[in-house]
Design a protein around this motif. Structure first.
Motif, PDB file in Angstrom:
ATOM      1  N   ILE A  20       0.827  -1.201   0.000  1.00 45.47           N
ATOM      2  CA  ILE A  20       0.000   0.000   0.000  1.00 45.47           C
ATOM      3  C   ILE A  20       0.866   1.258   0.000  1.00 45.47           C
ATOM      4  O   ILE A  20       2.061   1.210   0.322  1.00 45.47           O
ATOM      5  N   ILE A  21       0.234   2.379  -0.368  1.00 45.75           N
ATOM      6  CA  ILE A  21       0.857   3.691  -0.265  1.00 45.75           C
ATOM      7  C   ILE A  21      -0.096   4.565   0.541  1.00 45.75           C
ATOM      8  O   ILE A  21      -1.300   4.581   0.289  1.00 45.75           O
ATOM      9  N   THR A  22       0.444   5.281   1.524  1.00 47.33           N
ATOM     10  CA  THR A  22      -0.390   6.153   2.352  1.00 47.33           C
ATOM     11  C   THR A  22      -0.507   7.537   1.717  1.00 47.33           C
ATOM     12  O   THR A  22       0.231   7.857   0.781  1.00 47.33           O
ATOM     13  N   ILE A  23      -1.395   8.354   2.258  1.00 48.45           N
ATOM     14  CA  ILE A  23      -1.552   9.712   1.749  1.00 48.45           C
ATOM     15  C   ILE A  23      -0.307  10.550   2.013  1.00 48.45           C
ATOM     16  O   ILE A  23      -0.105  11.569   1.369  1.00 48.45           O
ATOM     17  N   GLY A  24       0.541  10.120   2.920  1.00 46.74           N
ATOM     18  CA  GLY A  24       1.792  10.816   3.208  1.00 46.74           C
ATOM     19  C   GLY A  24       2.957  10.306   2.388  1.00 46.74           C
ATOM     20  O   GLY A  24       4.073  10.785   2.511  1.00 46.74           O
ATOM     21  N   GLY A  25       2.712   9.285   1.543  1.00 50.89           N
ATOM     22  CA  GLY A  25       3.753   8.754   0.680  1.00 50.89           C
ATOM     23  C   GLY A  25       4.527   7.587   1.253  1.00 50.89           C
ATOM     24  O   GLY A  25       5.514   7.145   0.662  1.00 50.89           O
ATOM     25  N   ILE A  26       4.117   7.061   2.388  1.00 47.76           N
ATOM     26  CA  ILE A  26       4.798   5.911   2.988  1.00 47.76           C
ATOM     27  C   ILE A  26       4.363   4.651   2.244  1.00 47.76           C
ATOM     28  O   ILE A  26       3.178   4.411   2.046  1.00 47.76           O
ATOM     29  N   VAL A  27       5.345   3.847   1.843  1.00 46.10           N
ATOM     30  CA  VAL A  27       5.077   2.598   1.138  1.00 46.10           C
ATOM     31  C   VAL A  27       5.350   1.457   2.101  1.00 46.10           C
ATOM     32  O   VAL A  27       6.356   1.446   2.803  1.00 46.10           O
ATOM     33  N   GLY A  28       4.451   0.487   2.151  1.00 53.65           N
ATOM     34  CA  GLY A  28       4.649  -0.640   3.044  1.00 53.65           C
ATOM     35  C   GLY A  28       3.760  -1.806   2.690  1.00 53.65           C
ATOM     36  O   GLY A  28       2.926  -1.731   1.794  1.00 53.65           O
ATOM     37  N   GLU A  29       3.979  -2.883   3.413  1.00 52.78           N
ATOM     38  CA  GLU A  29       3.203  -4.107   3.212  1.00 52.78           C
ATOM     39  C   GLU A  29       2.365  -4.366   4.464  1.00 52.78           C
ATOM     40  O   GLU A  29       2.865  -4.287   5.581  1.00 52.78           O
ATOM     41  N   VAL A  30       1.096  -4.663   4.252  1.00 52.80           N
ATOM     42  CA  VAL A  30       0.176  -4.890   5.367  1.00 52.80           C
ATOM     43  C   VAL A  30       0.547  -6.194   6.067  1.00 52.80           C
ATOM     44  O   VAL A  30       0.693  -7.233   5.429  1.00 52.80           O
ATOM     45  N   VAL A  31       0.716  -6.131   7.407  1.00 54.99           N
ATOM     46  CA  VAL A  31       1.028  -7.330   8.179  1.00 54.99           C
ATOM     47  C   VAL A  31      -0.064  -7.674   9.183  1.00 54.99           C
ATOM     48  O   VAL A  31      -0.130  -8.803   9.662  1.00 54.99           O
ATOM     49  N   HIS A  32      -0.914  -6.691   9.516  1.00 54.81           N
ATOM     50  CA  HIS A  32      -2.004  -6.958  10.464  1.00 54.81           C
ATOM     51  C   HIS A  32      -3.118  -5.951  10.221  1.00 54.81           C
ATOM     52  O   HIS A  32      -2.858  -4.776   9.968  1.00 54.81           O
ATOM     53  N   ILE A  33      -4.354  -6.424  10.306  1.00 54.98           N
ATOM     54  CA  ILE A  33      -5.505  -5.557  10.083  1.00 54.98           C
ATOM     55  C   ILE A  33      -6.385  -5.580  11.318  1.00 54.98           C
ATOM     56  O   ILE A  33      -6.737  -6.647  11.823  1.00 54.98           O
ATOM     57  N   LYS A  34      -6.725  -4.377  11.791  1.00 53.58           N
ATOM     58  CA  LYS A  34      -7.663  -4.222  12.900  1.00 53.58           C
ATOM     59  C   LYS A  34      -8.908  -3.560  12.342  1.00 53.58           C
ATOM     60  O   LYS A  34      -9.015  -3.349  11.137  1.00 53.58           O
ATOM     61  N   ASP A  35      -9.850  -3.197  13.180  1.00 52.56           N
ATOM     62  CA  ASP A  35     -11.091  -2.574  12.715  1.00 52.56           C
ATOM     63  C   ASP A  35     -10.832  -1.293  11.926  1.00 52.56           C
ATOM     64  O   ASP A  35     -11.196  -1.195  10.763  1.00 52.56           O
ATOM     65  N   ASP A  36     -10.242  -0.300  12.553  1.00 54.03           N
ATOM     66  CA  ASP A  36     -10.011   0.994  11.911  1.00 54.03           C
ATOM     67  C   ASP A  36      -8.544   1.278  11.655  1.00 54.03           C
ATOM     68  O   ASP A  36      -8.207   2.347  11.160  1.00 54.03           O
TER      69      ASP A  36
END
Length: 108
Positions: A47-63
């Protein structure tokens, strides 16, 4: 005077309709698509965040989600609303479109 007032009211109605169809409706569609993209996230997506940080999702919570941002395995917890795009899903969609075009060319 009655015809002028009716004409003015009609002009305002037309302006409001044009504003709705060219501004409000597309914006609502865009918001809905972004929410669907954020709800469809899964572990392993890049994913890419609105701040430009690129990363891979490792855990998903509600929000929130937790991502790894580099080979150093730096983990960050972010709010889901801060996600700008899902590169994994976009690449898969682009590949599916390309496959559909290739299949269409084969049929001709």
């Amino acid at each position: 005077m009655g015809a002028e007032a009716m004409s003015t009211i009609m002009m305002f109605a037309v302006v409001i309709l044009v504003f709705y169809f060219f501004v409000i409706r597309p914006e609502n569609k865009k918001k809905k698509a972004m929410q669907e993209m954020r709800d469809a996230l899964k572990v392993g997506d890049k994913i890419i965040t609105i701040g430009g940080i690129v990363g891979e999702v490792v855990h998903i919570k509600d929000d929130n989600i937790v991502i790894e941002t580099s080979a150093d395995r730096v983990r960050m917890e972010l709010a889901k609303w801060a996600i700008s795009s899902n590169e994994t899903a976009e690449k898969a969609a682009a590949k599916a479109r390309e496959d559909a075009r290739a299949e269409k060319k084969k049929k001709k």
